[in-house]
Write a protein that holds these residues in place. Structure first.
Motif, PDB file in Angstrom:
ATOM      1  N   SER A  58       0.831  -1.204   0.000  1.00  0.00           N
ATOM      2  CA  SER A  58       0.000   0.000   0.000  1.00  0.00           C
ATOM      3  C   SER A  58       0.870   1.260   0.000  1.00  0.00           C
ATOM      4  O   SER A  58       2.070   1.222   0.275  1.00  0.00           O
ATOM      5  N   PHE A  59       0.240   2.382  -0.286  1.00  0.00           N
ATOM      6  CA  PHE A  59       0.948   3.667  -0.314  1.00  0.00           C
ATOM      7  C   PHE A  59       1.532   4.014   1.051  1.00  0.00           C
ATOM      8  O   PHE A  59       2.675   4.472   1.150  1.00  0.00           O
ATOM      9  N   SER A  60       0.753   3.783   2.115  1.00  0.00           N
ATOM     10  CA  SER A  60       1.235   4.152   3.448  1.00  0.00           C
ATOM     11  C   SER A  60       2.407   3.279   3.890  1.00  0.00           C
ATOM     12  O   SER A  60       3.314   3.757   4.571  1.00  0.00           O
ATOM     13  N   SER A  61       2.397   2.007   3.504  1.00  0.00           N
ATOM     14  CA  SER A  61       3.483   1.114   3.925  1.00  0.00           C
ATOM     15  C   SER A  61       4.757   1.320   3.126  1.00  0.00           C
ATOM     16  O   SER A  61       5.857   1.233   3.667  1.00  0.00           O
ATOM     17  N   LEU A  62       4.625   1.594   1.838  1.00  0.00           N
ATOM     18  CA  LEU A  62       5.818   1.692   0.986  1.00  0.00           C
ATOM     19  C   LEU A  62       6.366   3.100   0.812  1.00  0.00           C
ATOM     20  O   LEU A  62       7.555   3.267   0.564  1.00  0.00           O
ATOM     21  N   THR A  63       5.517   4.095   0.915  1.00  0.00           N
ATOM     22  CA  THR A  63       5.971   5.447   0.607  1.00  0.00           C
ATOM     23  C   THR A  63       5.906   6.392   1.802  1.00  0.00           C
ATOM     24  O   THR A  63       6.901   7.032   2.160  1.00  0.00           O
ATOM     25  N   LEU A  64       4.744   6.481   2.418  1.00  0.00           N
ATOM     26  CA  LEU A  64       4.541   7.473   3.468  1.00  0.00           C
ATOM     27  C   LEU A  64       5.336   7.158   4.735  1.00  0.00           C
ATOM     28  O   LEU A  64       5.999   8.041   5.297  1.00  0.00           O
ATOM     29  N   SER A  65       5.291   5.915   5.190  1.00  0.00           N
ATOM     30  CA  SER A  65       5.987   5.591   6.438  1.00  0.00           C
ATOM     31  C   SER A  65       7.513   5.713   6.316  1.00  0.00           C
ATOM     32  O   SER A  65       8.140   6.248   7.234  1.00  0.00           O
ATOM     33  N   PRO A  66       8.153   5.268   5.221  1.00  0.00           N
ATOM     34  CA  PRO A  66       9.601   5.518   5.136  1.00  0.00           C
ATOM     35  C   PRO A  66       9.960   7.002   5.098  1.00  0.00           C
ATOM     36  O   PRO A  66      10.982   7.416   5.665  1.00  0.00           O
ATOM     37  N   LEU A  67       9.114   7.815   4.466  1.00  0.00           N
ATOM     38  CA  LEU A  67       9.375   9.265   4.459  1.00  0.00           C
ATOM     39  C   LEU A  67       9.267   9.845   5.863  1.00  0.00           C
ATOM     40  O   LEU A  67      10.084  10.693   6.263  1.00  0.00           O
ATOM     41  N   LEU A  68       8.254   9.414   6.615  1.00  0.00           N
ATOM     42  CA  LEU A  68       8.121   9.894   7.990  1.00  0.00           C
ATOM     43  C   LEU A  68       9.307   9.455   8.846  1.00  0.00           C
ATOM     44  O   LEU A  68       9.822  10.236   9.657  1.00  0.00           O
ATOM     45  N   LEU A  69       9.740   8.213   8.670  1.00  0.00           N
ATOM     46  CA  LEU A  69      10.872   7.728   9.457  1.00  0.00           C
ATOM     47  C   LEU A  69      12.160   8.470   9.104  1.00  0.00           C
ATOM     48  O   LEU A  69      12.939   8.834   9.993  1.00  0.00           O
ATOM     49  N   MET A  70      12.385   8.711   7.833  1.00  0.00           N
ATOM     50  CA  MET A  70      13.576   9.470   7.430  1.00  0.00           C
ATOM     51  C   MET A  70      13.519  10.899   7.957  1.00  0.00           C
ATOM     52  O   MET A  70      14.521  11.444   8.433  1.00  0.00           O
ATOM     53  N   PHE A  71      12.343  11.521   7.889  1.00  0.00           N
ATOM     54  CA  PHE A  71      12.175  12.876   8.403  1.00  0.00           C
ATOM     55  C   PHE A  71      12.447  12.916   9.910  1.00  0.00           C
ATOM     56  O   PHE A  71      13.126  13.822  10.399  1.00  0.00           O
ATOM     57  N   GLY A  72      11.940  11.925  10.627  1.00  0.00           N
ATOM     58  CA  GLY A  72      12.148  11.896  12.075  1.00  0.00           C
ATOM     59  C   GLY A  72      13.599  11.687  12.458  1.00  0.00           C
ATOM     60  O   GLY A  72      14.148  12.396  13.298  1.00  0.00           O
ATOM     61  N   TYR A  73      14.243  10.706  11.822  1.00  0.00           N
ATOM     62  CA  TYR A  73      15.630  10.386  12.174  1.00  0.00           C
ATOM     63  C   TYR A  73      16.638  11.401  11.637  1.00  0.00           C
ATOM     64  O   TYR A  73      17.633  11.697  12.301  1.00  0.00           O
ATOM     65  N   LEU A  74      16.415  11.922  10.441  1.00  0.00           N
ATOM     66  CA  LEU A  74      17.428  12.766   9.802  1.00  0.00           C
ATOM     67  C   LEU A  74      17.212  14.257   9.985  1.00  0.00           C
ATOM     68  O   LEU A  74      18.138  15.045   9.764  1.00  0.00           O
ATOM     69  N   VAL A  75      16.003  14.664  10.365  1.00  0.00           N
ATOM     70  CA  VAL A  75      15.736  16.100  10.508  1.00  0.00           C
ATOM     71  C   VAL A  75      15.357  16.459  11.940  1.00  0.00           C
ATOM     72  O   VAL A  75      15.999  17.302  12.573  1.00  0.00           O
ATOM     73  N   VAL A  76      14.311  15.833  12.464  1.00  0.00           N
ATOM     74  CA  VAL A  76      13.753  16.276  13.743  1.00  0.00           C
ATOM     75  C   VAL A  76      14.704  16.004  14.908  1.00  0.00           C
ATOM     76  O   VAL A  76      14.953  16.890  15.730  1.00  0.00           O
ATOM     77  N   PHE A  77      15.247  14.793  15.007  1.00  0.00           N
ATOM     78  CA  PHE A  77      16.162  14.500  16.113  1.00  0.00           C
ATOM     79  C   PHE A  77      17.420  15.362  16.082  1.00  0.00           C
ATOM     80  O   PHE A  77      17.812  15.913  17.118  1.00  0.00           O
ATOM     81  N   PRO A  78      18.111  15.514  14.934  1.00  0.00           N
ATOM     82  CA  PRO A  78      19.280  16.404  14.952  1.00  0.00           C
ATOM     83  C   PRO A  78      18.941  17.850  15.307  1.00  0.00           C
ATOM     84  O   PRO A  78      19.708  18.504  16.014  1.00  0.00           O
TER      85      PRO A  78
END
Length: 97
Positions: A58-78
């Motif tokens: 699905s769109f949420s499993s393949l596209t949206l969730s990896p984008l959210l995880l990358m945003f969280g780990y690479l932008v928000v935490f730093p």
């Protein structure tokens, strides 16, 4: 000899001049930093939740969730770790001098 080493190690601890008397640890993060990190945790939980939902293609499993995880780990935490108010930087440099 061990008593002398303990005494010198206690004396070498640095305490901020404006810290309360019992405070031996100066926490580098403020409330704003912690709120940014909490937002990052929420983004990560949402990303993992979306990854677990629905069919595997699905769109949420393949596209949206990896984008959210990358945003969280690479932008928000730093940002939460490295952000410092400009006034705090000026006070710190003034204390060093």
């Amino acid at each position: 000899m061990a008593a002398k080493e303990k005494a010198t190690s206690k004396q070498s601890r640095k305490v901020a001049p404006d810290a309360p008397k019992g405070d031996r640890f100066n926490w580098p993060f403020g409330l704003y930093n912690l709120s940014i990190i909490l937002f990052g945790v929420i983004v990560l939980l949402l990303g993992y939740y979306l990854m677990a939902q629905g069919p595997h293609d699905s769109f949420s499993s393949l596209t949206l969730s990896p984008l959210l995880l990358m945003f969280g780990y690479l932008v928000v935490f730093p940002v939460g770790i490295l952000y410092r108010k400009k006034g705090a930087q000026k006070q710190e440099t003034a204390q060093e001098l």
